[in-house]
Each structure stands twice: as structure tokens, then as C-alpha cells.
Scaffold this active site. Structure first.
Site, mmCIF file in Angstrom:
data_model
loop_
_atom_site.group_PDB
_atom_site.id
_atom_site.type_symbol
_atom_site.label_atom_id
_atom_site.label_comp_id
_atom_site.label_asym_id
_atom_site.label_seq_id
_atom_site.Cartn_x
_atom_site.Cartn_y
_atom_site.Cartn_z
ATOM 1 C CG ASP A 80 -2.067 1.033 1.055
ATOM 2 O OD1 ASP A 80 -2.274 1.551 -0.067
ATOM 3 O OD2 ASP A 80 -2.734 1.344 2.056
ATOM 4 C CE LYS A 81 0.104 7.693 -2.694
ATOM 5 N NZ LYS A 81 -1.150 8.465 -2.814
ATOM 6 C CG HIS A 82 -1.791 7.122 3.593
ATOM 7 N ND1 HIS A 82 -3.039 6.532 3.638
ATOM 8 C CD2 HIS A 82 -1.951 8.366 4.104
ATOM 9 C CE1 HIS A 82 -3.905 7.383 4.168
ATOM 10 N NE2 HIS A 82 -3.275 8.508 4.456
ATOM 11 C CB SER A 83 -0.300 11.018 -0.247
ATOM 12 O OG SER A 83 -0.211 12.416 -0.217
ATOM 13 C CB THR A 120 -8.240 8.692 -1.398
ATOM 14 O OG1 THR A 120 -6.945 9.257 -1.608
ATOM 15 C CG2 THR A 120 -8.436 7.521 -2.329
ATOM 16 N NE ARG A 168 -5.224 15.620 12.650
ATOM 17 C CZ ARG A 168 -4.575 14.961 11.688
ATOM 18 N NH1 ARG A 168 -4.829 13.681 11.454
ATOM 19 N NH2 ARG A 168 -3.676 15.569 10.967
ATOM 20 C CB SER A 183 -3.735 10.340 11.283
ATOM 21 O OG SER A 183 -4.625 10.168 10.214
ATOM 22 C CE LYS A 187 -5.689 6.911 7.273
ATOM 23 N NZ LYS A 187 -5.657 8.009 8.232
ATOM 24 C CE LYS A 188 -2.697 3.472 4.830
ATOM 25 N NZ LYS A 188 -3.359 3.302 3.534
#
Ligand code: URA
Length: 434
Positions: A80-83, A120, A168, A183, A187-188
């Protein structure tokens, strides 16, 4: 010390113990503490930050607030990827299905709009019928059948982030290294991943404006993920202009679909290919990152990413036909072209303002419950450093019933600059590996 006393002590510059972090999360989710007390704690963390051990324990408390996913019997590396978020950042939409088309399994738990950045989940929900609120059993079925799912935090999946993230956004406690790191990683880490890529953005369109803050955020997340044994690569990327041209939910889905047709803006493709190549390589699906980049590029060009995206949309209850017929997405029917007020080399004083244009038009939440209009937004028709003439079209604004148009146009007028001598840097500035 009671939880309320611990919040006060944190507000005075103290540290939360692991027990206090767990106690707060349990009490907040259990309804014994309300949003008012939670906001006090967010404000205290925002103001004073967290020391390393405190942040680890806080992240663990968030992570353990719900189920931890695991994938026995599922073939293929779980990636997975997160920004950290930025204006027009729709990279997850083409990247997740492209990875799945290349043999990865992608259980992406994502976020909604936060501050001036779009989320997203909100972008995806522009697709008629699509739901991101999935039970864990449905999420597993979709992973089995399609290999990729993009889902929200729920009552049972990182519920602490679900509540705190929305709070937030409503209160403005966004740009804080410990709040962002906990945060994202709660999740990850809940996803049961084999490898993770993080896109840490900095610049005026990002959550972190200052490069030094971007660097600290990158190092903090790498240390947190590494401490939990998760193989992680952080890419440090710039965000002084939107990623691609589209800002706003439907428009960003359009642009993601273009990317999945081998078309669309170069910077979006570059980012998707770079992050995807690193993930395929980390997951052992190719010999090295260059081969991984080529594989992602092929999946975008030959339609496999788009097919996987259509299958994912349908599995999540949405109208899969949007991938071939984007006309099925919600539209405003009203557009206005905004033209350059002067001639010169183009610059933007503050890219964040382009995100706020979408809010002016009705495309962002003002409070936790407000509906967003997915169809509004803007297409930014130029790039920093372009030589433009007065009267050239710089943006196309998609608005509803005239609402917010004048405010949006005035905002654009304030943010555009000419001949500042600034030259845009490269998109990817560096990387850190665990
Ligand atoms: N993405 C998240 O999930 N959380 C943040 O705080 C910022 C970006």
C-alpha cells in the site's frame, strides 16, 4: 490521574503515558469523553508535539482501537501507499488498481478531505453508488475477488482515526507531525502489509509547508513504521502547484481515468509510476524499481489498471461504467474560464488557495456533517514557470448555480504572481528507506 487531568497536564506541556493514551482512546470511543475534551487534547498535541516514546504509544493505542487485518491464504504481497496530502493529489486512484494488475494485493484504508486537501474517499464517492464504508468481511471478499479495495475507517477498523480525523478536519488541528504520523500509520499498520510507500509532500499546497517540517515528518514516520517491522520507503515530493490539473472530486476521478488510459498530466503519471515501481520491487514482484516502473506504466497503458478499477468500483457497489463513460459522474453543467490578469512567467503565492477555491464552490466540508458537492472544482490549465499573456486562460472553474464563483475568482486573482524569479523544482526530491 484521571483522563481529564492527563489532558490538562498535556496542555501544560507534559507527556501522555501509554496508559493515558489507551485510556483516552477507550473513553472517547466509549462515549465517556466528548468532542470538546478530545479537541482539548488535539490542541495540546498540536501545540506541544509528542516525544518519541509517547508517539509510539499513542499510535499503538489508535491502531489497537479496532481490528488488525491479516491475510492467510491470500497470494501476492500485500502492499500500500499513503500520502500526507496535497492539492489535487489523486495518485492513489490509478496507483492502487495498477498495483493489483501487477500481482499485488492492496487493502487501502484511506481518508476524507482534511483541511484544504481533498481525500481519496471523497473523490471515489463521486462515483454513483460507490461505498467506502465496508465491513471487514466484505473487505476480505473484495480482496479475494479483485485484489484491491479502497475503504474508510469504520466503527471496527481504526475507529480512533475515524473519529479523530473528522474532528481534526472540523477544528483545524491538521498540520501537526504527531497527529499526521499517528493517523497515517495507525491505518497502515492495521492493514497487515508486507511493504508500504509513503509520499510525504511539502510546499505551499501540502499539509507541511516548510521543507524542514516535511523532513521531520518523513523521518518520524519511517522510524514509527520501522519500529513496527514494516518495510517502508518514504518519497519526499514537492507540492507548490496542484498534482495534475484537476482539483475537485469528479474532476480528479476524470483525471485518474485519463492516467489509466496512458494519458493525462505527466507529473501524475511520474508519481504513480515512481511509487508503484518502488512497491512492486519491495514486494518482490519485479527484479528492481526500474522494472517495476515499467510494469506499472504498462498496466496504465494497456487498460489492465482501468479494468481492475472498474471491478473494484462494482465490488464496492458503484457504477463501473464510469471507467468507459465518465459522463456518468456528477456534473454541474456550469463552467467559467478564468483568464490571466497580466503577462509574465507564472508563479503561485500559495497553492493552498487553489484547494480553498474548491471549498468556496461547495466542494469541501465545513463541519463534520456537511455534504460536499463532488461536481465543483477547477482545472488548472498551466504550470509554474509557463510564460503567459494577459487574457490567456489559466483555469476552468466548475460551479453550481453561481454559488461561490465570485469568491473563487477573487481568490485566484490574489494568488497568481508573475516574474518572481522562482523556478519550479523536480517533483520527487528525495527518498528514505527503512
Ligand atoms: N492522511 C491521513 O490519513 N492523515 C493525516 O493526518 C494526513 C494525511
Amino acid at each position: 490521574m484521571s483522563i481529564l487531568e492527563a489532558i490538562r497536564a498535556k496542555a501544560a506541556g507534559g507527556e501522555l503515558s501509554a496508559e493515558q493514551s489507551r485510556g483516552f482512546i477507550d473513553a472517547y470511543l466509549g462515549g465517556e469523553l466528548g468532542d470538546e475534551q478530545a479537541t482539548e487534547l488535539l490542541a495540546a498535541i498540536f501545540e506541544h508535539g509528542m516525544v518519541t516514546g509517547e508517539l509510539v504509544a499513542w499510535t499503538e493505542a489508535m491502531l489497537n482501537s479496532g481490528e488488525l487485518l491479516s491475510w492467510p491464504g491470500l497470494e501476492g504481497p500485500i502492499l500500500d501507499k499513503h500520502s500526507t496530502g496535497g492539492v489535487g493529489d489523486k495518485a492513489s486512484l490509478p496507483l492502487a488498481p495498477a498495483l493489483a494488475a501487477c500481482g499485488a494485493k492492496v487493502p487501502m484504508i484511506s481518508g476524507r478531505g482534511l483541511g484544504h486537501t481533498g481525500g481519496t474517499l471523497d473523490k471515489l464517492e463521486a462515483i454513483p453508488g460507490l461505498s467506502t464504508s465496508l465491513s471487514v468481511s466484505r473487505l476480505r471478499e473484495i480482496m479475494d475477488q479483485v485484489g484491491v479495495v479502497i475503504a474508510a475507517q469504520t466503527e471496527t477498523l481504526v475507529p480512533a482515526d475515524r473519529r479523530l480525523y473528522a474532528l481534526r478536519d472540523a477544528t483545524g488541528y491538521v498540520a501537526s507531525i504527531p497527529l499526521i504520523a499517528s493517523s497515517i500509520l495507525s491505518k497502515k499498520l492495521a492493514e497487515g502489509l508486507d511493504a508500504l510507500v509513503l509520499d510525504v509532500k511539502f510546499g505551499t499546497g501540502a499539509t507541511m509547508v516548510d521543507p524542514a517540517d516535511g523532513e521531520e515528518l518523513a523521518r518520524t514516520m519511517l522510524a514509527l513504521a520501522g519500529g513496527c517491522g514494516l518495510s517502508t520507503t518514504v518519497f519526499q515530493t514537492t507540492m507548490d502547484q496542484p498534482l495534475g490539473c484537476a482539483v475537485g472530486h469528479t474532476l480528479e476521478v476524470d483525471e485518474a481515468l485519463e492516467c489509466m488510459r496512458g494519458e493525462g498530466p505527466d507529473d501524475l503519471r511520474e508519481l504513480v509510476v515512481t511509487l508503484g515501481g518502488a512497491l512492486l520491487s519491495a514486494g518482490g514482484l519485479c527484479d528492481d524499481e526500474v522494472a517495476g516502473q515499467a510494469a506499472i506504466g504498462e498496466a496504465l497503458d494497456d487498460g489492465r489498471a482501468r479494468e481492475r478499477f472498474a471491478a473494484m468500483i462494482e465490488a464496492q457497489g458503484g457504477e463501473g461504467g464510469v471507467t468507459e463513460n465518465p459522463g456518468l459522474l456528477p456534473r454541474t453543467g456550469n463552467t467559467s474560464v478564468w483568464c490571466s490578469p497580466a503577462s509574465g512567467v507564472l508563479d503561485l503565492a500559495d497553492c493552498r488557495e487553489l484547494g480553498l477555491v474548491v471549498a468556496d464552490l461547495g466542494g469541501a466540508r465545513g463541519a463534520e456533517t456537511r455534504e460536499i458537492d463532488p461536481a465543483v472544482g477547477l482545472r488548472w490549465l498551466c504550470r509554474l514557470g509557463d510564460e503567459v499573456q494577459a487574457g490567456d486562460a489559466l483555469a476552468e472553474i466548475f460551479y453550481r448555480d453561481g454559488s461561490g464563483l465570485a469568491t473563487a475568482e477573487a481568490r485566484l486573482g490574489r494568488v497568481v504572481r508573475f516574474d518572481t524569479g522562482r523556478t519550479p523544482g523536480p517533483l520527487v526530491l528525495g527518498r528514505l528507506d527503512s
